[in-house]
Scaffold this motif. Sequence first.
Motif, PDB file in Angstrom:
ATOM      1  N   PRO A 135      48.581 -70.370  34.172  1.00  0.00           N
ATOM      2  CA  PRO A 135      47.522 -71.313  34.561  1.00  0.00           C
ATOM      3  C   PRO A 135      46.985 -72.081  33.354  1.00  0.00           C
ATOM      4  CG  PRO A 135      47.127 -69.149  35.530  1.00  0.00           C
ATOM      5  CD  PRO A 135      48.277 -68.998  34.568  1.00  0.00           C
ATOM      6  N   MET A 136      46.555 -73.302  33.603  1.00  0.00           N
ATOM      7  CA  MET A 136      46.092 -74.156  32.514  1.00  0.00           C
ATOM      8  C   MET A 136      44.897 -73.551  31.783  1.00  0.00           C
ATOM      9  SD  MET A 136      46.682 -78.066  33.796  1.00  0.00           S
ATOM     10  CE  MET A 136      45.921 -77.934  35.396  1.00  0.00           C
ATOM     11  N   PHE A 137      43.962 -72.923  32.509  1.00  0.00           N
ATOM     12  CA  PHE A 137      42.807 -72.329  31.830  1.00  0.00           C
ATOM     13  C   PHE A 137      43.256 -71.209  30.905  1.00  0.00           C
ATOM     14  CE2 PHE A 137      43.052 -69.461  35.444  1.00  0.00           C
ATOM     15  CZ  PHE A 137      42.719 -68.230  34.905  1.00  0.00           C
ATOM     16  N   SER A 138      44.293 -70.447  31.308  1.00  0.00           N
ATOM     17  CA  SER A 138      44.817 -69.375  30.457  1.00  0.00           C
ATOM     18  C   SER A 138      45.479 -69.943  29.210  1.00  0.00           C
ATOM     19  CB  SER A 138      45.828 -68.523  31.219  1.00  0.00           C
ATOM     20  OG  SER A 138      45.195 -67.811  32.249  1.00  0.00           O
ATOM     21  N   GLN A 139      46.173 -71.071  29.368  1.00  0.00           N
ATOM     22  CA  GLN A 139      46.783 -71.717  28.212  1.00  0.00           C
ATOM     23  C   GLN A 139      45.709 -72.141  27.206  1.00  0.00           C
ATOM     24  OE1 GLN A 139      49.846 -74.732  29.025  1.00  0.00           O
ATOM     25  NE2 GLN A 139      49.920 -73.970  31.143  1.00  0.00           N
ATOM     26  N   LEU A 140      44.596 -72.677  27.705  1.00  0.00           N
ATOM     27  CA  LEU A 140      43.503 -73.077  26.823  1.00  0.00           C
ATOM     28  C   LEU A 140      42.933 -71.873  26.084  1.00  0.00           C
ATOM     29  CD1 LEU A 140      41.514 -75.606  29.044  1.00  0.00           C
ATOM     30  CD2 LEU A 140      42.888 -76.125  27.034  1.00  0.00           C
ATOM     31  N   GLN A 182      34.773 -83.790  27.247  1.00  0.00           N
ATOM     32  CA  GLN A 182      35.662 -84.438  26.286  1.00  0.00           C
ATOM     33  C   GLN A 182      37.050 -83.810  26.292  1.00  0.00           C
ATOM     34  OE1 GLN A 182      35.055 -87.244  24.276  1.00  0.00           O
ATOM     35  NE2 GLN A 182      37.282 -87.069  24.131  1.00  0.00           N
ATOM     36  N   LEU A 183      37.109 -82.475  26.264  1.00  0.00           N
ATOM     37  CA  LEU A 183      38.405 -81.796  26.263  1.00  0.00           C
ATOM     38  C   LEU A 183      39.157 -82.062  27.563  1.00  0.00           C
ATOM     39  CD1 LEU A 183      40.357 -80.060  24.664  1.00  0.00           C
ATOM     40  CD2 LEU A 183      39.184 -78.026  25.544  1.00  0.00           C
ATOM     41  N   ALA A 184      38.447 -82.055  28.678  1.00  0.00           N
ATOM     42  CA  ALA A 184      39.082 -82.342  29.968  1.00  0.00           C
ATOM     43  C   ALA A 184      39.667 -83.755  29.968  1.00  0.00           C
ATOM     44  CB  ALA A 184      38.085 -82.171  31.104  1.00  0.00           C
ATOM     45  N   ASN A 185      38.907 -84.708  29.434  1.00  0.00           N
ATOM     46  CA  ASN A 185      39.412 -86.083  29.347  1.00  0.00           C
ATOM     47  C   ASN A 185      40.619 -86.172  28.427  1.00  0.00           C
ATOM     48  OD1 ASN A 185      37.555 -87.177  31.123  1.00  0.00           O
ATOM     49  ND2 ASN A 185      36.103 -87.722  29.517  1.00  0.00           N
ATOM     50  N   ASN A 187      37.473 -80.945  34.821  1.00  0.00           N
ATOM     51  CA  ASN A 187      36.392 -80.330  34.039  1.00  0.00           C
ATOM     52  C   ASN A 187      36.232 -78.851  34.375  1.00  0.00           C
ATOM     53  OD1 ASN A 187      35.804 -82.834  32.974  1.00  0.00           O
ATOM     54  ND2 ASN A 187      33.844 -83.067  33.988  1.00  0.00           N
ATOM     55  N   LYS A 188      36.420 -78.486  35.639  1.00  0.00           N
ATOM     56  CA  LYS A 188      36.234 -77.096  36.067  1.00  0.00           C
ATOM     57  C   LYS A 188      37.240 -76.169  35.405  1.00  0.00           C
ATOM     58  CE  LYS A 188      34.087 -78.139  40.477  1.00  0.00           C
ATOM     59  NZ  LYS A 188      34.148 -77.986  41.923  1.00  0.00           N
ATOM     60  N   THR A 189      38.431 -76.661  35.136  1.00  0.00           N
ATOM     61  CA  THR A 189      39.459 -75.862  34.480  1.00  0.00           C
ATOM     62  C   THR A 189      39.040 -75.535  33.048  1.00  0.00           C
ATOM     63  OG1 THR A 189      41.163 -76.897  35.857  1.00  0.00           O
ATOM     64  CG2 THR A 189      41.910 -75.756  33.860  1.00  0.00           C
TER      65      THR A 189
END
Length: 127
Positions: A12-17, A41-44, A50-52
């Motif tokens: 999952p993308m949140f796990s990658q972050l 900013q990071l989401a953009n 943004n929720k991720t």
Amino acid sequence: MEITVDIESATPMFSQLVMQIKQAVQHGKVAPGDPLPSIRQLANDLEMNNKTVAKAYRLLERDSVIQTKGYRGTFIHPDAMANCTVDLNAWVTKQLRETIATFRKAGVTDSEIRIAFADVLNQPQGG
């Protein structure tokens, strides 16, 4: 610190972050007190929801890898290096495996375990 997300990955993308920020701390690419981009900013920058990003930040804050200082922003936690090795998911998985093995040894069926697990999760906290 450069963060990239592989949208094709099974992770999952949140796990990658979370993993990338922890790795940046471990490899000295960021230091305690260093600022992180805002969630927006990071989401953009990564072209993601943004929720991720907010979920990743919540997990990192829970693990004391980052700290949020209200309107001043989000920063690397003073104890981030020591806290990067904490893996609550691995701990939970280990605990569940051991508990399920105990249940199975006692003769409890997988269906009974699933129903009981769902019941416990659906109970209000503290109940």
